[in-house]
Each structure stands twice: as C-alpha cells, then as structure tokens.
Design a protein around this motif. Structure first.
Motif, PDB file in Angstrom:
ATOM      1  N   LEU A   1      10.912 -55.723-110.480  1.00  0.00           N
ATOM      2  CA  LEU A   1       9.655 -56.370-110.854  1.00  0.00           C
ATOM      3  C   LEU A   1       8.542 -55.363-111.092  1.00  0.00           C
ATOM      4  N   LYS A   2       7.765 -55.612-112.136  1.00  0.00           N
ATOM      5  CA  LYS A   2       6.535 -54.860-112.337  1.00  0.00           C
ATOM      6  C   LYS A   2       5.447 -55.514-111.493  1.00  0.00           C
ATOM      7  N   LYS A   3       4.354 -54.798-111.296  1.00  0.00           N
ATOM      8  CA  LYS A   3       3.250 -55.285-110.465  1.00  0.00           C
ATOM      9  C   LYS A   3       2.846 -56.711-110.837  1.00  0.00           C
ATOM     10  N   GLY A   4       2.708 -57.007-112.108  1.00  0.00           N
ATOM     11  CA  GLY A   4       2.267 -58.314-112.559  1.00  0.00           C
ATOM     12  C   GLY A   4       3.291 -59.419-112.370  1.00  0.00           C
ATOM     13  N   GLU A   5       4.518 -59.075-111.997  1.00  0.00           N
ATOM     14  CA  GLU A   5       5.575 -60.058-111.797  1.00  0.00           C
ATOM     15  C   GLU A   5       5.816 -60.396-110.323  1.00  0.00           C
ATOM     16  N   LEU A   6       5.129 -59.709-109.426  1.00  0.00           N
ATOM     17  CA  LEU A   6       5.374 -59.894-107.996  1.00  0.00           C
ATOM     18  C   LEU A   6       5.147 -61.332-107.535  1.00  0.00           C
ATOM     19  N   ASP A   7       4.221 -62.034-108.154  1.00  0.00           N
ATOM     20  CA  ASP A   7       3.915 -63.408-107.743  1.00  0.00           C
ATOM     21  C   ASP A   7       4.867 -64.449-108.339  1.00  0.00           C
ATOM     22  N   THR A   8       5.885 -64.010-109.074  1.00  0.00           N
ATOM     23  CA  THR A   8       6.772 -64.968-109.736  1.00  0.00           C
ATOM     24  C   THR A   8       7.922 -65.435-108.852  1.00  0.00           C
ATOM     25  N   LEU A   9       8.064 -64.867-107.649  1.00  0.00           N
ATOM     26  CA  LEU A   9       9.180 -65.214-106.778  1.00  0.00           C
ATOM     27  C   LEU A   9       8.716 -65.960-105.533  1.00  0.00           C
ATOM     28  N   LYS A  10       9.641 -66.687-104.908  1.00  0.00           N
ATOM     29  CA  LYS A  10       9.377 -67.370-103.633  1.00  0.00           C
ATOM     30  C   LYS A  10       9.764 -66.399-102.511  1.00  0.00           C
ATOM     31  N   TRP A  11       8.787 -65.660-102.010  1.00  0.00           N
ATOM     32  CA  TRP A  11       9.007 -64.634-100.993  1.00  0.00           C
ATOM     33  C   TRP A  11       9.118 -65.251 -99.606  1.00  0.00           C
ATOM     34  N   LEU A  12       9.840 -64.560 -98.723  1.00  0.00           N
ATOM     35  CA  LEU A  12       9.811 -64.919 -97.308  1.00  0.00           C
ATOM     36  C   LEU A  12       8.373 -64.754 -96.815  1.00  0.00           C
TER      37      LEU A  12
END
Length: 128
Positions: free
Chosen positions: A103-114
């Motif tokens: 992931l690039k910085k701008g893609e970090l919010d695209t996942l359901k993180w723990l």
C-alpha cells in the motif's frame, strides 16, 4: 487482565508498506502488520526477524523504531512495538496470512485494520 507483548514489522519497499490479512482466529479477515510474540530473553529485533521468517519466509533487516502501541482488547492488554524493516533476502510467501497487499500512503485507509493497528496507520500517515 492478561498482558501480551509483541513486535510488528512495517515492511517498506520504496514508497509502499506491506499489509497482511489475518487468516485465522477471532479477527480472521482483518488486516495487520506482521509480527508476533517475543520469546524469553529475545530482543525485539531478533524476535521480529524470527517471526517474519516464520510468517513470510523472508529475511528482513530492522531499520528504525516507529512507535509502541498500548491497546486494550476485551480479553487482554496488547503492547506492540513497531519497527520499519525491509526485505534483504527471499520472496514473500504468506504462510500464516490469507493474503497481503503493498500500500502507498494514500491507500492505508482502504483496509479494515485490527483495532491496535489503526494507531500505527495514523502514525504512518504523518511520517511517510
């Protein structure tokens, strides 16, 4: 409350960070930074290298400390020490995870993180 202390690898490749999808347990399907528990007498850096070799079948070099996350899950308190790392040898194979993504910085919010990993994501968005 039970206390668990772990290390996590923020594996970088250029401007991308590796996220791994948990393949088992209560949080299966959620995303996290790979790593695991330290063994008695083991340094954080040694534990991280061992865990990543076991989980991803690659050798890493630990670079810089990023942060320590303290998080209360319903059944335990987690202390997670996070380090920037990079792969020095091998090809990533997801042994304990169902998948992974760079992931690039701008893609970090695209996942359901723990939940505990969300603190890491927020820090990464400020420092990358």
């Amino acid at each position: 409350m039970k206390k668990i202390e772990v290390v996590a690898a923020i594996i970088k490749d250029g401007d991308k960070i590796l996220a791994t999808q948990r393949g088992y347990g209560e949080f299966a399907g959620s995303w996290e930074f790979p790593g695991g528990k330290m063994e008695e007498g083991e340094s954080r850096e040694a534990a991280l290298c061992r865990e990543i070799k076991e989980e991803l079948e690659v050798d890493i070099e630990v670079d810089d400390f990023l942060l320590t996350v303290e998080y209360d899950y319903p059944n335990f308190h987690l202390t997670m020490h996070c380090y920037f790392c990079h792969v020095v040898e091998g090809v990533i194979n997801f042994v304990e995870h169902s998948s992974g993504r760079w992931l690039k910085k701008g893609e970090l919010d695209t996942l359901k993180w723990l939940p505990a990993d969300l603190d890491v994501v927020e820090k990464l968005k400020r420092v990358l």
